[in-house]
Design a protein around this motif. Sequence first.
Motif, PDB file in Angstrom:
ATOM      1  N   ASN A  22     -16.959  17.517 -38.914  1.00  0.00           N
ATOM      2  CA  ASN A  22     -16.038  16.670 -38.171  1.00  0.00           C
ATOM      3  C   ASN A  22     -16.708  15.372 -37.717  1.00  0.00           C
ATOM      4  OD1 ASN A  22     -13.882  18.402 -38.522  1.00  0.00           O
ATOM      5  ND2 ASN A  22     -14.263  19.528 -36.629  1.00  0.00           N
ATOM      6  N   VAL A  23     -15.919  14.473 -37.143  1.00  0.00           N
ATOM      7  CA  VAL A  23     -16.375  13.111 -36.855  1.00  0.00           C
ATOM      8  C   VAL A  23     -16.616  12.937 -35.354  1.00  0.00           C
ATOM      9  CG1 VAL A  23     -15.900  10.663 -37.223  1.00  0.00           C
ATOM     10  CG2 VAL A  23     -14.916  12.365 -38.786  1.00  0.00           C
ATOM     11  N   PRO A  24     -17.861  12.599 -34.956  1.00  0.00           N
ATOM     12  CA  PRO A  24     -18.165  12.386 -33.539  1.00  0.00           C
ATOM     13  C   PRO A  24     -17.458  11.152 -32.983  1.00  0.00           C
ATOM     14  CG  PRO A  24     -20.170  12.672 -34.854  1.00  0.00           C
ATOM     15  CD  PRO A  24     -19.043  12.469 -35.812  1.00  0.00           C
ATOM     16  N   ASP A  25     -17.331  11.126 -31.647  1.00  0.00           N
ATOM     17  CA  ASP A  25     -16.605  10.035 -30.986  1.00  0.00           C
ATOM     18  C   ASP A  25     -17.183   8.661 -31.315  1.00  0.00           C
ATOM     19  OD1 ASP A  25     -15.127  12.048 -29.889  1.00  0.00           O
ATOM     20  OD2 ASP A  25     -15.599  11.587 -27.798  1.00  0.00           O
ATOM     21  N   SER A  73     -11.978  16.198 -39.314  1.00  0.00           N
ATOM     22  CA  SER A  73     -11.262  16.209 -38.041  1.00  0.00           C
ATOM     23  C   SER A  73     -12.181  15.708 -36.914  1.00  0.00           C
ATOM     24  CB  SER A  73     -10.713  17.610 -37.769  1.00  0.00           C
ATOM     25  OG  SER A  73      -9.739  17.944 -38.747  1.00  0.00           O
ATOM     26  N   ALA A  74     -11.790  15.967 -35.674  1.00  0.00           N
ATOM     27  CA  ALA A  74     -12.486  15.397 -34.516  1.00  0.00           C
ATOM     28  C   ALA A  74     -13.537  16.359 -33.962  1.00  0.00           C
ATOM     29  CB  ALA A  74     -11.486  15.040 -33.425  1.00  0.00           C
ATOM     30  N   TYR A  75     -14.775  15.913 -33.927  1.00  0.00           N
ATOM     31  CA  TYR A  75     -15.872  16.718 -33.395  1.00  0.00           C
ATOM     32  C   TYR A  75     -15.665  17.001 -31.908  1.00  0.00           C
ATOM     33  CZ  TYR A  75     -20.733  18.260 -32.721  1.00  0.00           C
ATOM     34  OH  TYR A  75     -21.859  18.985 -32.435  1.00  0.00           O
ATOM     35  N   GLY A  76     -15.007  16.086 -31.204  1.00  0.00           N
ATOM     36  CA  GLY A  76     -14.756  16.280 -29.774  1.00  0.00           C
ATOM     37  C   GLY A  76     -13.838  17.444 -29.468  1.00  0.00           C
ATOM     38  N   ILE A  77     -13.060  17.885 -30.445  1.00  0.00           N
ATOM     39  CA  ILE A  77     -12.194  19.062 -30.290  1.00  0.00           C
ATOM     40  C   ILE A  77     -12.881  20.307 -30.832  1.00  0.00           C
ATOM     41  CG2 ILE A  77     -10.051  20.140 -31.074  1.00  0.00           C
ATOM     42  CD1 ILE A  77      -9.392  18.101 -29.100  1.00  0.00           C
ATOM     43  N   CYS A  78     -13.485  20.186 -31.989  1.00  0.00           N
ATOM     44  CA  CYS A  78     -14.183  21.311 -32.636  1.00  0.00           C
ATOM     45  C   CYS A  78     -15.548  20.799 -33.081  1.00  0.00           C
ATOM     46  CB  CYS A  78     -13.373  21.839 -33.815  1.00  0.00           C
ATOM     47  SG  CYS A  78     -14.254  22.978 -34.905  1.00  0.00           S
ATOM     48  N   VAL A 100     -18.720   7.666 -33.871  1.00  0.00           N
ATOM     49  CA  VAL A 100     -18.376   7.293 -35.249  1.00  0.00           C
ATOM     50  C   VAL A 100     -16.899   6.930 -35.331  1.00  0.00           C
ATOM     51  CG1 VAL A 100     -18.295   8.060 -37.653  1.00  0.00           C
ATOM     52  CG2 VAL A 100     -20.246   8.666 -36.209  1.00  0.00           C
ATOM     53  N   LEU A 101     -16.031   7.661 -34.606  1.00  0.00           N
ATOM     54  CA  LEU A 101     -14.620   7.294 -34.563  1.00  0.00           C
ATOM     55  C   LEU A 101     -14.452   5.855 -34.107  1.00  0.00           C
ATOM     56  CD1 LEU A 101     -12.959  10.446 -32.893  1.00  0.00           C
ATOM     57  CD2 LEU A 101     -12.824   9.785 -35.301  1.00  0.00           C
ATOM     58  N   LEU A 102     -15.191   5.477 -33.088  1.00  0.00           N
ATOM     59  CA  LEU A 102     -15.101   4.104 -32.570  1.00  0.00           C
ATOM     60  C   LEU A 102     -15.604   3.089 -33.582  1.00  0.00           C
ATOM     61  CD1 LEU A 102     -16.241   4.781 -28.893  1.00  0.00           C
ATOM     62  CD2 LEU A 102     -13.941   4.122 -29.653  1.00  0.00           C
ATOM     63  N   GLU A 103     -16.645   3.451 -34.327  1.00  0.00           N
ATOM     64  CA  GLU A 103     -17.163   2.544 -35.343  1.00  0.00           C
ATOM     65  C   GLU A 103     -16.191   2.428 -36.517  1.00  0.00           C
ATOM     66  OE1 GLU A 103     -19.628  -0.378 -36.575  1.00  0.00           O
ATOM     67  OE2 GLU A 103     -19.559   0.646 -34.650  1.00  0.00           O
ATOM     68  N   VAL A 104     -15.515   3.542 -36.850  1.00  0.00           N
ATOM     69  CA  VAL A 104     -14.475   3.493 -37.880  1.00  0.00           C
ATOM     70  C   VAL A 104     -13.376   2.516 -37.454  1.00  0.00           C
ATOM     71  CG1 VAL A 104     -12.666   4.808 -39.055  1.00  0.00           C
ATOM     72  CG2 VAL A 104     -14.934   5.805 -38.774  1.00  0.00           C
ATOM     73  N   LYS A 105     -13.011   2.577 -36.183  1.00  0.00           N
ATOM     74  CA  LYS A 105     -12.009   1.636 -35.671  1.00  0.00           C
ATOM     75  C   LYS A 105     -12.505   0.202 -35.794  1.00  0.00           C
ATOM     76  CE  LYS A 105      -9.341   0.363 -31.576  1.00  0.00           C
ATOM     77  NZ  LYS A 105      -9.043   0.667 -30.151  1.00  0.00           N
ATOM     78  N   ASN A 106     -13.764  -0.036 -35.420  1.00  0.00           N
ATOM     79  CA  ASN A 106     -14.321  -1.397 -35.492  1.00  0.00           C
ATOM     80  C   ASN A 106     -14.311  -1.930 -36.918  1.00  0.00           C
ATOM     81  OD1 ASN A 106     -14.806  -1.402 -32.749  1.00  0.00           O
ATOM     82  ND2 ASN A 106     -16.937  -0.733 -32.946  1.00  0.00           N
ATOM     83  N   LYS A 107     -14.482  -1.025 -37.880  1.00  0.00           N
ATOM     84  CA  LYS A 107     -14.530  -1.437 -39.286  1.00  0.00           C
ATOM     85  C   LYS A 107     -13.189  -1.224 -40.008  1.00  0.00           C
ATOM     86  CE  LYS A 107     -18.766  -2.770 -39.097  1.00  0.00           C
ATOM     87  NZ  LYS A 107     -19.869  -2.191 -39.869  1.00  0.00           N
ATOM     88  N   ASN A 108     -12.123  -0.935 -39.229  1.00  0.00           N
ATOM     89  CA  ASN A 108     -10.761  -0.827 -39.770  1.00  0.00           C
ATOM     90  C   ASN A 108     -10.615   0.281 -40.819  1.00  0.00           C
ATOM     91  OD1 ASN A 108      -9.691  -3.052 -38.247  1.00  0.00           O
ATOM     92  ND2 ASN A 108     -10.821  -4.406 -39.610  1.00  0.00           N
ATOM     93  N   GLY A 109     -11.363   1.378 -40.633  1.00  0.00           N
ATOM     94  CA  GLY A 109     -11.294   2.494 -41.563  1.00  0.00           C
ATOM     95  C   GLY A 109     -10.267   3.528 -41.137  1.00  0.00           C
ATOM     96  N   ILE A 110     -10.400   4.748 -41.688  1.00  0.00           N
ATOM     97  CA  ILE A 110      -9.416   5.791 -41.412  1.00  0.00           C
ATOM     98  C   ILE A 110     -10.072   7.172 -41.468  1.00  0.00           C
ATOM     99  CG2 ILE A 110      -8.736   5.915 -43.859  1.00  0.00           C
ATOM    100  CD1 ILE A 110      -5.881   6.549 -42.941  1.00  0.00           C
ATOM    101  N   VAL A 111      -9.629   8.051 -40.573  1.00  0.00           N
ATOM    102  CA  VAL A 111     -10.022   9.462 -40.563  1.00  0.00           C
ATOM    103  C   VAL A 111      -8.761  10.280 -40.841  1.00  0.00           C
ATOM    104  CG1 VAL A 111     -10.938  11.370 -39.190  1.00  0.00           C
ATOM    105  CG2 VAL A 111     -11.907   9.063 -38.936  1.00  0.00           C
ATOM    106  N   MET A 112      -8.762  11.007 -41.951  1.00  0.00           N
ATOM    107  CA  MET A 112      -7.592  11.772 -42.370  1.00  0.00           C
ATOM    108  C   MET A 112      -7.808  13.229 -41.977  1.00  0.00           C
ATOM    109  SD  MET A 112      -7.076   9.714 -45.982  1.00  0.00           S
ATOM    110  CE  MET A 112      -5.283   9.729 -46.064  1.00  0.00           C
ATOM    111  N   VAL A 113      -7.006  13.703 -41.054  1.00  0.00           N
ATOM    112  CA  VAL A 113      -7.255  14.960 -40.342  1.00  0.00           C
ATOM    113  C   VAL A 113      -7.134  16.160 -41.279  1.00  0.00           C
ATOM    114  CG1 VAL A 113      -6.457  16.471 -38.483  1.00  0.00           C
ATOM    115  CG2 VAL A 113      -6.532  13.974 -38.147  1.00  0.00           C
ATOM    116  N   ASN A 114      -8.181  17.014 -41.241  1.00  0.00           N
ATOM    117  CA  ASN A 114      -8.283  18.220 -42.047  1.00  0.00           C
ATOM    118  C   ASN A 114      -7.565  19.374 -41.347  1.00  0.00           C
ATOM    119  OD1 ASN A 114      -9.439  20.684 -43.251  1.00  0.00           O
ATOM    120  ND2 ASN A 114     -10.945  19.337 -44.182  1.00  0.00           N
ATOM    121  N   PHE A 115      -6.908  20.241 -42.128  1.00  0.00           N
ATOM    122  CA  PHE A 115      -6.161  21.356 -41.550  1.00  0.00           C
ATOM    123  C   PHE A 115      -6.917  22.691 -41.613  1.00  0.00           C
ATOM    124  CE2 PHE A 115      -1.783  19.350 -42.841  1.00  0.00           C
ATOM    125  CZ  PHE A 115      -2.059  18.260 -42.031  1.00  0.00           C
ATOM    126  N   TYR A 116      -8.133  22.719 -42.142  1.00  0.00           N
ATOM    127  CA  TYR A 116      -8.860  23.983 -42.287  1.00  0.00           C
ATOM    128  C   TYR A 116      -9.158  24.565 -40.912  1.00  0.00           C
ATOM    129  CZ  TYR A 116     -12.672  27.142 -43.786  1.00  0.00           C
ATOM    130  OH  TYR A 116     -13.490  28.227 -44.027  1.00  0.00           O
TER     131      TYR A 116
END
Length: 414
Positions: A250-253, A240-245, A255-271
């Motif tokens: 979780n994934v820092p902002d 999930s998103a480090y910026g929330i928890c 890294v989220l931007l780099e995932v976007k640059n590389k056309n990847g995906i973050v699949m949100v965890n429900f734990y």
Amino acid sequence: MMAWVRTVSLMLWALTANSVANEHMERALMLMAETPLIDGHNDLPWQMRSLFNNQLSMVDLYTLNSTHTNIPKIKQGRLAAQFWAAYVECDTQYKDSVRQTLEQIDVIHRMCEQYPEDFQFAASSQDIRDAFDQNKTACLIGVEGGHSIDSSLGTLRTMYQLGVRYLTLTHSCNTPWADNWLVDTGSEPEVHNGLSDFGKQVIWEMNRLGMLVDLSHVTEKVMKQVLEISKAPVIFSHSSAYGICAHKRNVPDEVLLEVKNKNGIVMVNFYNDYVTCKEDASIDDVANHFDYIKKVAGSSIIGFGGDYDGVPRVPTGLEDVSKYPDLVALLLKRGWNDDEIKDALGRNLLRVFGEVERVRDSLKATKPDDKPIPLKEVQNPCRTDYGYPNDRSSACTQSLYPLVLVLTLLNKLL
């Protein structure tokens, strides 16, 4: 008179709110009928191991109620494709991790075969589409933890041949070639400065094979290294998103931007612990992660990675896999448009999977990497070393020789 007016007003408000909620749910179900919901991580196979020792003859997935997942719940949740986790504990490392992982791969295959009316095995992006067209849930395999390949590219390739389509590089232990997320908490030492040279070989071989690289459970340093060197987009199968928890899973902002640059995906965890950093969480808290990731990096990198049957606590309103439509309806209520919903449901993962396959096809002429990990990086009492220089037959024999000598001498003295 005023009391009567208030009562009527409340009734009208309730009817209107209920009507709006029904509209969101109807819209959610329509979108889920058009686009496959693909979830990145479910640990039902581990429940088969821990509850039944993989004896599927003892299990009926139509009536099993002790888990987050069964077939009626899957149908109610409109779950179109599931990456089932072939997971084994970290304490199998250097012991029998490969055997145990193969047994988990086997139980996923058997689980799929046992319910042919409901499940269809899938090993490609097209297989997911085909299963969706036939109104079946596509069964995919992800191996959760690099310790499962025992530092062997040959094992990695064999698992791919058995249908494994992603490898989570670490779980909650370092491998001989990659550091895990606990390093970032300070509770474990950094060993490899992220990835070792062999760890980079693993990434390149996964690219060549067409296996998705999963960065859930790794250090931030590993995240960045892989995003830099991988020829194909990467996934976070259940983070999930480090910026929330601010949890290290979780994934820092950045890294989220780099995932976007590389056309990847973050699949949100429900734990719960990754959603709110507390033991309690709600469906609204999960939706906050979807909103946050969309705000930081856009809807094109978002997916669902519930982690059902692998965690002890899930949010109120997301008690099991039947509840996905409720989350989709909530996102619609929060202003997500149809395209954004379809992206998150499955189009993003299908795009990533397709690009991984395209990279694989572009590397078709590249030979398999057959350079083994250096012996000094894996030598231990439970590992033989045939094929390495000096033709030593067994690291175990060498390591145990001093102990044998001591015991022999003590025996003579007694």
